[in-house]
Scaffold this active site. Structure first.
Site, mmCIF file in Angstrom:
data_model
loop_
_atom_site.group_PDB
_atom_site.id
_atom_site.type_symbol
_atom_site.label_atom_id
_atom_site.label_comp_id
_atom_site.label_asym_id
_atom_site.label_seq_id
_atom_site.Cartn_x
_atom_site.Cartn_y
_atom_site.Cartn_z
ATOM 1 N N ARG A 1 11.631 5.467 3.337
ATOM 2 C CA ARG A 1 11.984 6.882 3.247
ATOM 3 C C ARG A 1 12.767 7.356 4.469
ATOM 4 N NH1 ARG A 1 6.212 9.026 2.371
ATOM 5 N NH2 ARG A 1 7.190 11.080 2.595
ATOM 6 N N ARG B 1 0.849 -1.196 0.000
ATOM 7 C CA ARG B 1 0.000 0.000 0.000
ATOM 8 C C ARG B 1 0.887 1.248 0.000
ATOM 9 N NH1 ARG B 1 -5.240 -0.647 3.769
ATOM 10 N NH2 ARG B 1 -4.753 1.560 3.952
ATOM 11 N N ASP C 1 2.257 5.094 -0.298
ATOM 12 C CA ASP C 1 1.779 6.380 0.220
ATOM 13 C C ASP C 1 1.561 7.367 -0.914
ATOM 14 O OD1 ASP C 1 1.941 5.468 2.837
ATOM 15 O OD2 ASP C 1 3.977 6.229 3.139
#
Length: 285
Positions: free
Chosen positions: A213, A62, A64
């Protein structure tokens, strides 16, 4: 938890890609925000002429808001009669109905035990960044981060090696209630291309929220000399968020590929992935 396909239905695997720039992430959201899942499910309803039915997608990762995908995988359970009637036309019909920033490349009957999310054994992401003093190539600006300090790729790779293996990545994840932050990081390496763009390859059995990230943010701090190569591993061992670890912008991140075991191992992996993880006790094993 049972994941059996309902009688009269067939599980279909979708291989797809999208440019995440214009999406508020993969998952459907309240308030009419544009998402990848929403666009594909709307298109499916239209091309199958089933406006009152939503065939819900399950996805491998999923992503972002702003994150791209080249090798995303999803599945959907369709009535067998509908699939048999439309299977040869469905891909082209979707191509005509979907917006240009999302494409479905294949629709195939999934083998027994397949679940796009829980059967996966790894996800591979790439994060792209450049330290070119002039900035980012305008044609790549939606997919490459500009870092305005020179980067030492060798130091970043040294730091990356200290993060490999199975750990509690709480220091690099945004916590979610009831979710574990234990993950097995299988690969983390960086290469500078001839064009000066540095590509970080990040592969793990799964990722927790903001993990990739955050890892890249820590490595950039090493690469530009603000922290020593051993610092990211010390942050990991401390197990708490460090204010110096920044979550880098999403547009440099692309889900490149999802890996699955052999067909006969899909069901077992599906069950295994649903179990809550734990690390061995200190001194054990």
């Amino acid at each position: 938890m049972s994941d059996e396909v309902q009688p009269g239905h067939v599980r279909i695997r979708l291989d797809l890609s999208y440019d995440g720039t214009g999406f508020h992430g993969w998952a459907k959201q309240a308030g009419g925000k544009r998402t990848v899942q929403g666009e594909i499910e709307d298109a499916l309803r239209t091309v199958t002429r089933t406006r009152d039915t939503t065939y819900e997608l399950t996805v491998a990762g999923r992503t972002d808001a702003g994150v791209h995908a080249r090798g995303q995988v999803a599945h959907v359970d369709l009535p067998r009669e509908l699939w048999d009637e439309q299977r040869d036309k469905l891909l082209k019909r979707l191509a005509g109905r979907l917006p240009k920033d999302v494409r479905v490349w294949s629709l195939t009957e999934a083998p027994a035990g397949f679940n796009a999310r829980f059967s996966a054994i790894w996800r591979r992401y790439a994060y792209r960044v450049t330290d070119n003093p002039g900035g980012v190539d305008p044609l790549l600006r939606g997919h490459v981060l500009w870092h305005d300090w020179p980067l030492d790729v060798e130091a970043m790779n040294e730091a990356a090696r200290g993060l490999l293996g199975e750990h509690d990545f709480a220091a690099y994840c945004k916590r979610r209630e009831g979710a574990t932050t234990i993950r097995r990081l299988q690969e983390l390496s960086l290469v500078r291309g001839e064009d000066g763009v540095i590509t970080a390859t990040v592969r793990a059995d799964a990722f927790c929220h903001n993990m990739v990230r955050s890892l890249i943010g820590a490595l950039l701090f090493v690469g530009d000399g603000h922290r020593p190569p051993e610092w990211p591993a010390k942050v990991l061992a401390a197990g708490v968020r460090d204010s110096a670890v920044h979550v880098v912008r999403p547009h440099g991140l692309t889900l490149e590929e999802v890996g699955y075991p052999a067909d006969e191992l899909l069901a077992a992996r599906n069950l295994e992935a649903r179990r809550k993880r734990s690390l061995p006790a200190a001194g054990c094993c």
